[in-house]
Each structure stands twice: as C-alpha cells, then as structure tokens.
Write an enzyme that holds these catalytic residues in place. Structure first.
Site, PDB file in Angstrom:
ATOM      1  N   ARG A   9      39.681  49.969  42.596  1.00  0.00           N
ATOM      2  CA  ARG A   9      38.912  49.091  41.787  1.00  0.00           C
ATOM      3  C   ARG A   9      37.381  49.493  41.868  1.00  0.00           C
ATOM      4  NH1 ARG A   9      35.920  44.239  42.190  1.00  0.00           N
ATOM      5  NH2 ARG A   9      36.922  42.737  40.756  1.00  0.00           N
ATOM      6  N   HIS A  10      36.903  49.065  40.830  1.00  0.00           N
ATOM      7  CA  HIS A  10      35.300  49.342  40.733  1.00  0.00           C
ATOM      8  C   HIS A  10      34.469  48.795  41.611  1.00  0.00           C
ATOM      9  CE1 HIS A  10      34.415  45.278  38.998  1.00  0.00           C
ATOM     10  NE2 HIS A  10      35.571  45.363  38.460  1.00  0.00           N
ATOM     11  N   THR A  13      29.694  44.289  40.910  1.00  0.00           N
ATOM     12  CA  THR A  13      28.873  44.115  39.796  1.00  0.00           C
ATOM     13  C   THR A  13      27.975  42.844  40.288  1.00  0.00           C
ATOM     14  OG1 THR A  13      30.102  42.831  38.282  1.00  0.00           O
ATOM     15  CG2 THR A  13      30.421  45.121  38.072  1.00  0.00           C
ATOM     16  N   TRP A  15      27.876  40.220  38.427  1.00  0.00           N
ATOM     17  CA  TRP A  15      28.640  38.943  38.109  1.00  0.00           C
ATOM     18  C   TRP A  15      29.904  38.776  39.450  1.00  0.00           C
ATOM     19  CZ3 TRP A  15      30.448  38.240  32.458  1.00  0.00           C
ATOM     20  CH2 TRP A  15      29.318  37.734  31.782  1.00  0.00           C
ATOM     21  N   GLU A  83      40.408  45.489  32.473  1.00  0.00           N
ATOM     22  CA  GLU A  83      40.812  44.238  32.956  1.00  0.00           C
ATOM     23  C   GLU A  83      41.369  43.335  31.893  1.00  0.00           C
ATOM     24  OE1 GLU A  83      38.146  42.220  35.641  1.00  0.00           O
ATOM     25  OE2 GLU A  83      37.411  43.963  36.186  1.00  0.00           O
ATOM     26  N   ARG A 106      45.213  27.407  37.890  1.00  0.00           N
ATOM     27  CA  ARG A 106      46.572  27.569  38.667  1.00  0.00           C
ATOM     28  C   ARG A 106      47.494  28.213  38.123  1.00  0.00           C
ATOM     29  NH1 ARG A 106      45.070  22.428  40.285  1.00  0.00           N
ATOM     30  NH2 ARG A 106      46.257  21.323  39.018  1.00  0.00           N
TER      31      ARG A 106
END
Length: 121
Positions: A9-10, A13, A15, A83, A106
């Site tokens: 995974r990167h 960030t 965000w 993604e 959900r």
C-alpha cells in the site's frame, strides 16, 4: 517455477491523515508518506524483483519509485491498479460519509468490490 507477489500500500497522504475518502483523487504523499516510502525501499533492498507495477496515481507511483530505486527497474504504472472510484464521496471526511449515507457505508464494507459508490444518490 514459483512466483512471489508483494502487494504494498502507498505511504501516507494528507487525506489519509485527515481521514478523507481518496479513491481516484490524485493526492500525493505527505512528508510522512515520503519517509515511509523511503524506509520501505530500504526494508525491501535485498529482495530481488523482476518487475514493479503501480497505479498511475501519484501516491502509489511515488511509493513504488522508492522500491525501484537503485534496482535499475522502471515502475510500470497502470490505471487498472487504482483504488476504487469513490464517486461523490471523494474528498469527504469518513465521518461525513457515515453521517450522510450510513446504509451505503455499512453496505460497502459488507459487499466490498461488488458495491459501487457512484450508486449513492
């Protein structure tokens, strides 16, 4: 012949830190994420790779570049490795999504890739 695949995974960030939904938004690595990617490259330094593939989004490509550094390998950037597109949720805080769309939120965790955010009205 045996093939080993490493899924990475990167790095972080801005965000991620703010707990925002990213999806296809091209948010680059934060300073912390750049350090994480650099350390990942060091950690994997002695593991041989034949090829390195990445999403074409900056955060993934920057992370992959740190793994590729000093290996003489190009990073093959593929849009198909992005993604999931998070539609109207991109840029929203996770808490905002939960508040605005509790049922959809959900459902996405129970149906995973079978559920498309773009269906949210």
């Amino acid at each position: 012949m045996e093939t080993e695949v490493y899924l990475i995974r990167h790095g972080e960030t801005r965000w991620n830190r703010e707990r925002r939904v990213q999806g296809h938004w091209d948010e680059p690595l934060s300073p912390q994420g750049k350090e994480q990617a650099r350390r990942l490259g060091e950690f994997l330094r002695d593991i041989p790779f034949d090829a390195i593939y990445s999403s074409d989004l900056a955060r993934a490509a920057q992370t992959a570049a740190c793994v590729a550094a000093d290996r003489g390998l190009d990073v093959h950037q593929l849009p198909s490795l992005r993604e999931r597109n998070s539609g109207e949720w991109e840029g929203l805080l996770i808490d905002e999504v939960i508040q605005r769309h509790p049922e959809h939120w959900r459902t996405i965790w129970h149906q995973g890739g079978q559920y498309g955010v773009e269906k949210v009205e």
